[in-house]
Design an enzyme around this catalytic site. Structure first.
Site, PDB file in Angstrom:
ATOM      1  CG  HIS A 155      -1.862  -1.190   1.237  1.00 51.70           C
ATOM      2  ND1 HIS A 155      -3.008  -1.304   0.466  1.00 51.70           N
ATOM      3  CD2 HIS A 155      -1.776  -2.344   1.941  1.00 51.70           C
ATOM      4  CE1 HIS A 155      -3.587  -2.473   0.703  1.00 51.70           C
ATOM      5  NE2 HIS A 155      -2.857  -3.126   1.595  1.00 51.70           N
ATOM      6  CB  SER A 278      12.040  21.005 -16.883  1.00 51.97           C
ATOM      7  OG  SER A 278      11.259  22.178 -16.844  1.00 51.97           O
TER       8      SER A 278
END
Length: 450
Positions: A155, A278
């Site tokens: 999880h 970027s």
């Protein structure tokens, strides 16, 4: 100009490979269709259905280099038929004595579905080869990092210790099962289509079944038990197989994507100098390979759903699902080929930061070892009582900001009524909490060549 990214001069590398692009572009598809028409004519000639000299002429002239594909496109649009434009243009390059014998008694799906079978065979060759390459990279990672201890996570949260070799072995085993699926699917998928108007082969009379076998033999494919004009499970199975393969690649990509977050920092994908993450944030090194695997897999999985929809075909011919397959089969094949190439680069160049894995494990202050502690106490107070006791101790310890050992001592679980200090030390040693993880790695590494 190109409208689909797979045909883009600028972006093609993201969505296809040159090898597979040649299978599905206009020239590649037409080349295969002409091969099918020539094989059909020669099979018919062998049974006396077509004059031998006509079949030889068809074989000699059924070459894409002799056709004007722009003219084929014009005729295809003019007729509104997916094959007649090709036939008209082929007849123009054939000698007169052969023109009436090309495409003799066949229908469009005999050509296009047999092309599907040839294309699926070629794609499966690529898939098997490149899955094997990815599997070998995973096996090497498993071997090399058999004992590299790290947090196992459930999880999204730290659970018990595992090794990175165990994680890579899981990937390798899954990829190995895909190779098994490819081998098992081949007899069902590499099958010709020859049915004539409705799948009954009525046009060829008593020669029908021998022709089916001869046609398949000419192409190195199998003959089906009966034509599959509206039985689209083969294409659905192929598309689903590609979805399974890219599903595993997506899973691997997502795992690497998460574990190379700087705050985790356990893995890094290969970086090429000059690669820009970027245009606004110069410092960025984005997980381009890992991320793109999930992008590609999403489309392939969606396409598999479309292929399954095609199984609900009506009567003895239904163009709706079949024509959708013309989009699904090439696109899924191209995307899968691209995904396998990116996955191989990612896995073969993957950087594993074992020191960071150990640091992240140690930063959990022992709490990832609550199960070994509970297991020892279970022999003294019962499993469920031990769970309740360790649960209470860990929740209190986490709230207090202390390590697990301190939390257990504060709860009275270490000492005369609980664990000895030596037992606690053993329980808090990550190397003793790996279970059969390394044995499983050895199984996968040892069985990789089988």
């Amino acid at each position: 100009m190109s409208a689909h990214p797979a045909d883009s001069t600028v972006y093609r590398h993201l969505w296809s490979t040159p090898e597979l692009h040649e299978v599905f572009d206009d020239a590649g598809r037409t080349r295969a269709w002409l091969e099918i028409l020539a094989a059909l004519a020669q099979a018919q000639a062998g049974l006396g259905l077509v004059p031998a000299d006509a079949a030889d002429a068809i074989r000699e002239h059924a070459r894409v280099e002799l056709l004007d594909l722009d003219a084929v496109a014009v005729q295809t649009r003019a007729t509104g038929h997916s094959t007649l434009g090709l036939i008209r243009c082929l007849k123009q390059v054939l000698p007169e004595h052969a023109r009436e014998w090309v495409y003799y008694g066949a229908t469009v799906q005999d050509v296009s579905d047999t092309w599907f079978a040839l294309a699926m065979r070629g794609v499966l060759d690529v898939v098997d080869r490149d899955v094997a390459r990815c599997q070998a990279a995973c096996v090497e990672l498993a071997r090399k990092h058999r004992d590299t201890v790290m947090c196992g996570r459930t999880h999204g949260q730290p659970g018990l210790p595992v090794t990175f070799g165990f994680k890579a072995a899981v990937w390798a085993a899954e990829l190995g099962r895909h190779r098994e699926r490819v081998a098992q699917a081949r007899p069902r998928l590499e099958v010709v289509q020859l049915g004539g108007a409705l799948g009954t082969l009525e046009f060829w009379g008593a020669a029908a079944l021998p022709l089916l076998d001869a046609f398949a033999a000419r192409l190195g494919l199998r003959a089906p038990e009966l034509p599959w004009i509206t039985a689209r499970d083969r294409v659905a199975e192929f598309a689903t197989l590609l979805a399974l393969v890219t599903g595993t690649l997506s899973k691997i990509g997502n795992e690497i994507y998460e574990l190379q977050r700087p705050e985790i920092g356990e893995l890094s994908e290969p970086f090429t100098p000059g690669q820009v993450g970027s245009i606004t944030m110069p410092h960025k090194r984005n997980p381009e390979l890992a991320e793109h695997l999930d992008t590609l897999g999403r489309v392939v999985r969606a396409n598999a759903g479309l292929a399954v929809e095609g199984m609900t075909a009506l009567h003895e011919r239904d163009g709706r699902g079949w024509k959708a397959e013309w989009l699904v089969l090439p696109e899924s094949s191209l995307l899968t080929g691209a995904a396998l190439g990116y996955a191989a680069r990612l896995l073969e160049g993957l950087q594993v930061h074992g020191d960071r894995m150990r640091a992240n494990l140690d930063a959990r202050r022992g709490y990832v070892l609550s199960e070994p502690v509970m297991r020892l106490l279970a022999d003294r107070m019962g499993k469920h009582a031990a769970h309740e006791a360790v649960y209470a101790a860990t929740m209190a310890g986490l709230d207090a900001g202390v390590d697990l050992g301190t939390a257990l001592r504060d709860a009275g679980l270490v000492g005369p009524a609980g664990l000895t200090e030596a037992e606690l030390a053993d329980a808090l040693d990550p190397a003793r909490a790996l279970g059969a993880a390394t044995a499983f790695v050895d199984r996968v590494v040892g069985g990789a060549g089988s």
